[in-house]
Design a protein around this motif. Structure first.
Motif, mmCIF file in Angstrom:
data_model
loop_
_atom_site.group_PDB
_atom_site.id
_atom_site.type_symbol
_atom_site.label_atom_id
_atom_site.label_comp_id
_atom_site.label_asym_id
_atom_site.label_seq_id
_atom_site.Cartn_x
_atom_site.Cartn_y
_atom_site.Cartn_z
ATOM 1 N N GLY A 64 0.898 -1.192 0.026
ATOM 2 C CA GLY A 64 0.050 0.079 -0.109
ATOM 3 C C GLY A 64 0.804 1.266 -0.003
ATOM 4 O O GLY A 64 0.199 2.427 0.641
ATOM 5 N N LEU A 65 2.055 1.167 -0.460
ATOM 6 C CA LEU A 65 3.000 2.309 -0.397
ATOM 7 C C LEU A 65 3.438 2.657 -2.046
ATOM 8 O O LEU A 65 4.455 2.977 -2.380
ATOM 9 N N ALA A 66 2.249 2.780 -2.967
ATOM 10 C CA ALA A 66 2.396 3.376 -4.271
ATOM 11 C C ALA A 66 3.065 4.459 -4.366
ATOM 12 O O ALA A 66 3.611 4.614 -5.399
ATOM 13 N N GLU A 67 2.905 5.203 -3.471
ATOM 14 C CA GLU A 67 3.478 6.682 -3.670
ATOM 15 C C GLU A 67 5.108 6.671 -3.442
ATOM 16 O O GLU A 67 5.622 7.875 -4.010
ATOM 17 N N LEU A 68 5.629 5.750 -3.107
ATOM 18 C CA LEU A 68 7.056 5.518 -3.129
ATOM 19 C C LEU A 68 7.673 4.805 -4.357
ATOM 20 O O LEU A 68 9.064 4.737 -4.444
ATOM 21 N N ILE A 69 6.749 4.488 -5.272
ATOM 22 C CA ILE A 69 7.248 3.714 -6.311
ATOM 23 C C ILE A 69 8.356 4.157 -7.254
ATOM 24 O O ILE A 69 9.362 3.634 -7.521
ATOM 25 N N GLU A 70 7.786 5.402 -7.707
ATOM 26 C CA GLU A 70 8.819 6.266 -8.472
ATOM 27 C C GLU A 70 10.226 6.606 -8.103
ATOM 28 O O GLU A 70 11.016 6.360 -8.736
ATOM 29 N N ASN A 71 10.148 6.929 -6.710
ATOM 30 C CA ASN A 71 11.484 7.112 -5.920
ATOM 31 C C ASN A 71 12.260 5.939 -5.702
ATOM 32 O O ASN A 71 13.467 5.765 -6.279
ATOM 33 N N MET A 72 11.682 5.083 -5.472
ATOM 34 C CA MET A 72 12.167 3.955 -5.064
ATOM 35 C C MET A 72 12.663 3.184 -6.158
ATOM 36 O O MET A 72 14.042 2.401 -6.241
ATOM 37 N N GLU A 73 11.815 3.116 -7.195
ATOM 38 C CA GLU A 73 12.636 2.498 -8.712
ATOM 39 C C GLU A 73 14.108 3.252 -9.005
ATOM 40 O O GLU A 73 14.651 2.390 -9.713
ATOM 41 N N LEU A 74 14.069 4.581 -9.043
ATOM 42 C CA LEU A 74 15.009 5.163 -9.369
ATOM 43 C C LEU A 74 16.351 4.786 -8.354
ATOM 44 O O LEU A 74 17.428 4.363 -8.717
ATOM 45 N N VAL A 75 16.087 4.676 -7.185
ATOM 46 C CA VAL A 75 17.261 4.205 -6.138
ATOM 47 C C VAL A 75 17.547 2.668 -6.401
ATOM 48 O O VAL A 75 18.835 2.462 -6.619
ATOM 49 N N VAL A 76 16.733 2.015 -6.643
ATOM 50 C CA VAL A 76 16.761 0.478 -6.807
ATOM 51 C C VAL A 76 17.824 0.378 -8.232
ATOM 52 O O VAL A 76 18.513 -0.401 -8.403
ATOM 53 N N SER A 77 17.410 1.037 -9.268
ATOM 54 C CA SER A 77 18.080 1.073 -10.538
ATOM 55 C C SER A 77 19.584 1.273 -9.943
ATOM 56 O O SER A 77 20.479 0.661 -10.723
ATOM 57 N N GLU A 78 19.739 2.401 -9.576
ATOM 58 C CA GLU A 78 21.102 2.810 -9.304
ATOM 59 C C GLU A 78 21.836 1.836 -8.542
ATOM 60 O O GLU A 78 22.990 1.417 -8.726
ATOM 61 N N LEU A 79 21.195 1.410 -7.397
ATOM 62 C CA LEU A 79 22.234 0.457 -6.421
ATOM 63 C C LEU A 79 22.233 -0.932 -7.035
ATOM 64 O O LEU A 79 23.227 -1.639 -6.876
ATOM 65 N N ALA A 80 21.114 -1.200 -7.787
ATOM 66 C CA ALA A 80 21.579 -2.546 -8.485
ATOM 67 C C ALA A 80 22.511 -2.474 -9.626
ATOM 68 O O ALA A 80 23.225 -3.499 -9.751
ATOM 69 N N THR A 81 22.517 -1.476 -10.472
ATOM 70 C CA THR A 81 23.413 -1.389 -11.382
ATOM 71 C C THR A 81 25.016 -1.253 -10.645
ATOM 72 O O THR A 81 25.832 -1.958 -11.346
ATOM 73 N N ASN A 82 25.152 -0.643 -9.516
ATOM 74 C CA ASN A 82 26.378 -0.587 -9.032
ATOM 75 C C ASN A 82 26.660 -1.968 -8.437
ATOM 76 O O ASN A 82 27.796 -2.529 -8.693
ATOM 77 N N ALA A 83 25.942 -2.591 -7.743
ATOM 78 C CA ALA A 83 26.114 -3.916 -7.341
ATOM 79 C C ALA A 83 26.549 -4.881 -8.513
ATOM 80 O O ALA A 83 27.669 -5.687 -8.264
ATOM 81 N N LEU A 84 25.720 -4.960 -9.666
ATOM 82 C CA LEU A 84 26.124 -5.776 -10.370
ATOM 83 C C LEU A 84 27.426 -5.492 -11.292
ATOM 84 O O LEU A 84 28.278 -6.198 -11.812
#
Length: 164
Positions: A64-84
């Motif tokens: 029920g936290l759809a309001e966080l999706i856009e910003n969290m997707e950006l953070v996840v993209s950056e952290l996942a890219t760095n980790a990989l």
């Protein structure tokens, strides 16, 4: 059941968020509320960053936290890219070749955490005006309430960011 080393440190191979886990450096942000966690393993493939974003959208929608999706997707993209890109040791067959991603909810706060077996330390870079990369952690820092990293034993690290 999670295991730890003799000194009580989590290892890269067995770190999954234990019940009640929260980054020590962000404990002052905690407020009461619902808690939960979801974990996903990212193999070293080109589609893993997209899969991490899709996983994030599904989990946050379910919480029920759809309001966080856009910003969290950006953070996840950056952290996942760095980790990989920087955290995997593809030339060392003895090291694990996957990245673990966890989303941990504590009240209105959600931490995105990535573990990888690499020794490189995440550092804010200050790229030149013509550089094509190097701003990922600046994006994470500007969107998150707090971000950081911790070493894991015997090697590896966890990089995390808290959003609300």
């Amino acid at each position: 059941m999670q295991s730890t080393t003799a000194t009580g440190e989590w290892t890269t191979f067995d770190w999954w968020p234990p019940v009640g886990w929260w980054p020590e450096a962000a404990r002052d942000l905690l407020v009461p509320g619902p808690a939960g966690s979801a974990t996903f393993v990212l193999p070293p493939t080109a589609s893993s960053v997209h899969a991490a974003r899709a996983f994030t959208t599904g989990v946050l929608t379910g919480w029920g936290l759809a309001e966080l999706i856009e910003n969290m997707e950006l953070v996840v993209s950056e952290l996942a890219t760095n980790a990989l890109r920087h955290g995997l040791c593809l030339d060392d067959p003895r090291r694990e070749r996957a990245v673990h991603m966890s989303l941990v909810r504590r009240g209105p706060l959600v931490t995105s955490a990535f573990t990888d077996p690499g020794a490189s330390v995440p550092v804010l870079r200050y790229p030149g005006p013509l550089d094509t990369g190097g701003l990922g952690l600046h994006i994470v820092e500007s969107i998150s309430l707090r971000w950081g990293w911790s070493a894991l034993a015997p090697h590896g690290k966890i990089v995390w960011a808290v959003l609300s």
